[in-house]
Design a protein around this motif. Structure first.
Motif, short mmCIF file in Angstrom:
data_model
loop_
_atom_site.label_atom_id
_atom_site.label_comp_id
_atom_site.label_asym_id
_atom_site.label_seq_id
_atom_site.Cartn_x
_atom_site.Cartn_y
_atom_site.Cartn_z
N ASN A 12 0.82 -1.21 0.00
CA ASN A 12 0.00 0.00 0.00
C ASN A 12 0.85 1.26 0.00
OD1 ASN A 12 -2.47 -1.30 -0.13
ND2 ASN A 12 -2.54 -1.60 2.09
N LEU A 13 1.99 1.21 0.69
CA LEU A 13 2.89 2.37 0.67
C LEU A 13 3.34 2.66 -0.75
CD1 LEU A 13 5.31 2.06 3.72
CD2 LEU A 13 3.75 3.94 3.20
N ALA A 14 3.76 1.62 -1.46
CA ALA A 14 4.24 1.82 -2.82
C ALA A 14 3.11 2.24 -3.75
CB ALA A 14 4.90 0.53 -3.33
N ALA A 15 1.92 1.65 -3.54
CA ALA A 15 0.80 1.92 -4.44
C ALA A 15 0.29 3.35 -4.29
CB ALA A 15 -0.32 0.93 -4.20
N ARG A 16 0.42 3.89 -3.09
CA ARG A 16 -0.13 5.23 -2.86
C ARG A 16 0.92 6.32 -2.86
NH1 ARG A 16 -3.76 2.98 2.14
NH2 ARG A 16 -5.12 1.70 0.86
N SER A 17 2.17 5.94 -2.98
CA SER A 17 3.25 6.89 -2.77
C SER A 17 3.28 8.00 -3.82
CB SER A 17 4.58 6.15 -2.79
OG SER A 17 5.64 7.07 -2.72
#
Lengths: 396, 488
Positions: free
Chosen positions: B127-132
């Motif tokens: 989720n961190l990578a997807a929303r970054s």
């Protein structure tokens, strides 16, 4: 699912688990209990949208029209042993259970029908069929949702509405309450999607080679359509299980893709038609006694060219066919103001001409089914369409 | 590919749909990447809110040890009742693959708890990578996490592998390589994964005592060897077996916290590790031609500092970075430039990132890399805006795609070569997943989305097939597996 040993031992489980695990909700359907007025409360309507423009001329072939043989001689053998319908039509053999329902008096075909849309974009055509407007993107809500409101006004409480899909289709979006539900085993990667991926990769050396290898392996591993038919049957049974009980949904919608047959149409159409047929057959069987109070409306966004193209397919056309099926239907009829298939009869020299408004079939059948005033239904569900709603599709 | 498309897809994880139409000032692709370096948040709220699991590794090891001791006593007193099946169950626990039902309830609970924490950490990472909004730096986090690969296959590691990336690697990806190396290597996850936690110096007081009373412990060379071979100098980096053994001796004493019998002697170190002085090998050690006379924990730190600055390390790191950004067979000119930068700045990773951005080899227009499964999934999530998947589904999808985080088959991490990922069945899995993802999200404006995702780089072929799709959903599904999505 992770760390604690692999639950994916065989490929079949892997596929169904993936289908269920990532995008499709596992939550159970929570439908609040509501009391319905008797008239609306006992009637079921299932709207099936065939996405991709199903070919009406293949579905219900006008084999007695001399123009048909001229345009599609190569498909004539497909209909040699097919069930005949009123007039000079033959029902595609892949629609076996639909044909049986027709012969029992439980199905009506409407032919040479089209919405107000006369262009050739799936996206615009579907938008128009779902919103019920006269211009794509002119309305923000869907006709099926407005039907919920209308039936609610007539009978005191809105019938419970449900999309059997992971996201709410446009036809059911709007101010009336509607729910959506997607089961875990549905939908599998469709054959049509796989075919399109193959074409998308055709010019890419690496992906094309990988794809060909994968398909070869799959062909060895399993039968071509068994999986999809099983899924279609499951979908039909699921729809019935969500509708047949008193507290179930009264109005529901299912989408079925795979109808955009630009190439190899006889094979592609038959594959999609078998799925539709399996779904409807399973739905009918699972509805039990509720089938008598049920109407299924099957429609698509537009038709296809009357002539085959250079890759044994057809391109985007104008008029198509629709089906009304169910125990509530006054069946064994074909409703069509047949325009003919002669060169000059074809729309723009290429498509079956539209002589019946698809909206008049949808509005007329829905109005009769839910005991609504047909004119009001036409005006509310399909504002701007002036065609008279079709009468007599549903038994009185 | 256009420069904008390269910045989005080769440096980052692709377009994040719905956020692109904001009124961000127009600037060059390079300037936007440089700006990410200032904006990067090493400790975003999701990580700050993560429950502290650092004590769990020691707890579960203690549980297992106590269980083993009890079992041992039971076997000694009633050998007939404890057949091979009982031993199998105990070993299955070590291997993490066995029938959990046969484990004692408290150990079984601890494993299930570990699995839950691991799934949650995988979802957190995804989720961190997807929303970054700093996807280039997120890619660097992923790169270094894979360079210092730890795998959740041993008891206790499940609680620690996420922590390893979030607290040891993430805050240091724009710092100095030597700091990153020390934090990553001397983190409990690595100490567990490569068996360092139970290594003792042959001449340590600990060793002399256990030789009298208990089972043999002794030196374990696993971590030392992998640091030399994988994390610093690389294969052929000029080290010999003597260097491995001596480095392993320097590392003795470094262990994890919470191990009952030695816990009272453990000195807490930064990052969750502990140092047990009486297990450390005394004396001066000689590694790669250098002498190390430091006492205690500082000896290993000094060795790691020197390894970090070694020319072979510069070459090794430069080659891997170049391969990740410029293709499986990276241009020698780029490797040399990164190598010079590394040596000139003393391993300044921010400088390396700037050099990457400024290197023409990374801006070649051909798509030079086949996206690995993790990258592809992140790009899919970004492009569709699909959110709210629960932990099990995220982990399940990554397992299906073949790249579950912190589960690489070896300490070398997941491979960074097309040959490992571009397989027929793997491709079909992406296609199946793509269709399902597309069915679960609104699928409007797909052509416009495709143009935004690959600005100036969408092929005519893809455009044609997207526009011919029979529905928006189908068009979106096709976009997710288009050649543009498979390579960057």
């Amino acid at each position: 699912m992770t760390g604690m040993g692999d639950t994916i031992a065989n490929p079949i489980n892997r596929r169904s688990m993936l289908a269920g695990s990532l995008v499709l909700g596992s939550a159970t359907l929570a439908l609040p209990r509501m009391v319905f007025a008797r008239t609306a409360g006992s009637r079921n309507l299932l709207f099936m949208l065939l996405r991709g423009a199903a070919d009406g001329l293949a579905m219900l072939a006008p084999v007695g029209d001399p123009g048909f043989a001229a345009l599609r001689e190569r498909t004539l053998p497909d209909y040699t042993a097919a069930r005949r319908a009123q007039g000079f039509f033959a029902i595609h053999p892949a629609l076996d259970q639909v044909g049986a329902a027709y012969e029992r008096g439980e199905a009506v075909f409407v032919h040479a029908a089209a919405t107000a849309y006369r262009e050739r974009s799936h996206f615009d055509g579907q938008n128009l069929l779902e919103t019920g407007g006269t211009q794509p993107y002119g309305l923000k809500d869907g006709w099926l949702n407005r039907l919920v409101t209308l039936a609610g006004e007539a009978h005191g409480a809105p019938p419970r509405a449900l999309a059997i899909a992971p996201t709410m289709p446009l036809a059911l979006r709007g101010s009336a309450p509607a729910s959506s539900y997607a089961p875990s085993a549905l939908p599998q990667a469709s054959g049509d999607f796989m075919d399109r991926v193959a074409r998308l990769y055709a010019g890419d050396g690496q992906l094309c080679a990988l794809w060909a290898q994968a398909m070869e392996t799959r062909a060895m591993a399993e039968g071509s359509d068994a999986g999809n038919l099983r899924d279609a049957k499951t979908a039909g049974e699921l729809a019935a299980s969500l509708m047949r009980e008193e507290e179930g949904a009264r109005i529901a919608m299912i989408e079925l893709g795979g109808w955009d047959s630009h190439a190899n149409q006889p094979v592609q159409f038959a594959r999609s038609a078998r799925q539709l047929d399996a779904l409807l057959g399973a739905y009918r069987a699972a509805m039990g006694s509720a089938w008598d109070r049920t109407l299924v409306l099957v429609a698509t966004e537009f038709g296809r060219t009357a002539r085959f193209n250079g890759t044994n397919g057809t391109d985007h056309g104008t008029a198509g066919a629709a089906i009304a099926m169910g125990g509530a239907v006054a069946g064994r009829r074909v409703i069509a103001d047949w325009p003919g298939l002669g060169e000059r009869a074809l729309h723009e020299g290429r498509d079956l001409a539209a002589t019946t408004a698809l909206e008049s079939m949808l509005a007329g059948a829905a109005a009769e089914h839910f005991a609504l005033d047909p004119k009001t239904a036409m005006a509310r569900l399909f504002p701007g369409r002036i065609a008279a709603p079709l009468a007599g599709i549903v038994r009185g | 590919m256009s420069r904008d498309s390269i910045a989005l897809n080769r440096f980052g994880y692709g377009l994040r749909w719905r956020e692109t139409m904001s009124g961000a000032p127009v600037r060059s692709a390079e300037a936007a990447l440089v700006a990410e370096m200032d904006r990067f948040d090493p400790r975003p709220p999701a990580i700050a809110a993560r429950e502290d699991t650092s004590a769990r590794a020691g707890e579960i090891l203690e549980l297992i040890r106590r269980n083993r001791n009890m079992r041992g006593r039971a076997e000694r007193s009633a050998p007939a009742t404890m057949g091979p099946q009982g031993r199998t169950a105990a070993m299955a626990g070590d291997a993490m693959g066995g029938p959990l039902a046969e484990l004692p309830p408290d150990i079984r609970r601890a494993y299930l708890d570990g699995g839950r924490i691991l799934r949650r950490d995988i979802a957190l990472k995804v989720n961190l990578a997807a929303r970054s909004d700093t996807p280039f730096i997120e890619r660097l986090v992923h790169f270094w996490s894979n360079h210092f690969s730890v795998s959740a296959g041993k008891p206790g590691t499940q609680h620690q592998v996420g922590n390893h990336e979030f607290s040891a690697i993430r805050p240091r990806v724009l710092g100095r390589f030597s700091d990153l190396l020390k934090a990553a290597v001397l983190h409990p996850a690595m100490l567990l994964y490569l068996d360092q936690f139970q290594s003792a110096g042959p001449n340590s007081r600990f060793q002399r005592r256990v030789e009298r009373t208990g089972p043999e412990r002794g030196l374990n060379e696993n971590l030392a060897r992998e640091v030399l071979e994988l994390h610093t100098l690389g294969v052929g980096g000029g080290y010999g077996q003597a260097d491995v053994t001596e480095f392993a001796r320097a590392l003795t004493g470094w262990t994890i916290s919470g191990l009952g019998r030695i816990e009272r002697f453990a000195e807490r170190r930064a990052g969750g590790a502990s140092f047990v002085r009486f297990a450390h090998e005394p004396g001066t050690l000689r590694i790669m031609g250098q002498s190390y006379a430091q006492a205690g924990p500082d000896q290993a730190l000094a060795v790691l500092d020197d390894l970090a600055a070694h020319p072979a390390t510069a070459r090794h790191v430069a080659t891997k970075l170049a391969r990740h950004f410029a293709g499986d067979d990276p241009p020698e000119s780029l490797v040399a430039r990164l190598e010079r930068d590394f040596l000139g700045t003393g391993g300044d990773l921010a400088s390396l990132a700037r050099t990457l951005i400024a290197s023409p080899e990374v801006w070649v227009t051909e798509r030079v890399k086949y996206r690995a499964p993790f990258e592809w999934l992140i790009s899919v999530l970004r492009l569709t805006g699909l959110e709210g998947l629960d932990d099990k589904r995220i982990a399940g999808a990554l397992r299906e795609l073949g790249q579950l985080p912190w589960r690489a088959p070896s300490p070398a991490g997941y491979d960074d070569l097309a040959g490992s990922w571009a397989g027929p069945d793997a491709l079909v899995r992406r296609v199946e997943l793509a269709e399902r993802v597309a069915r679960s999200v609104p699928a409007g404006g797909v052509l416009a989305r495709a143009h935004s995702a690959f600005p100036g780089a969408l092929s005519a072929n893809t455009r044609v097939w997207l526009s011919r799709a029979e529905s928006g959903t189908q068009a979106l599904g096709l976009l997710l597996v288009a050649p543009e999505m498979m390579r960057r």
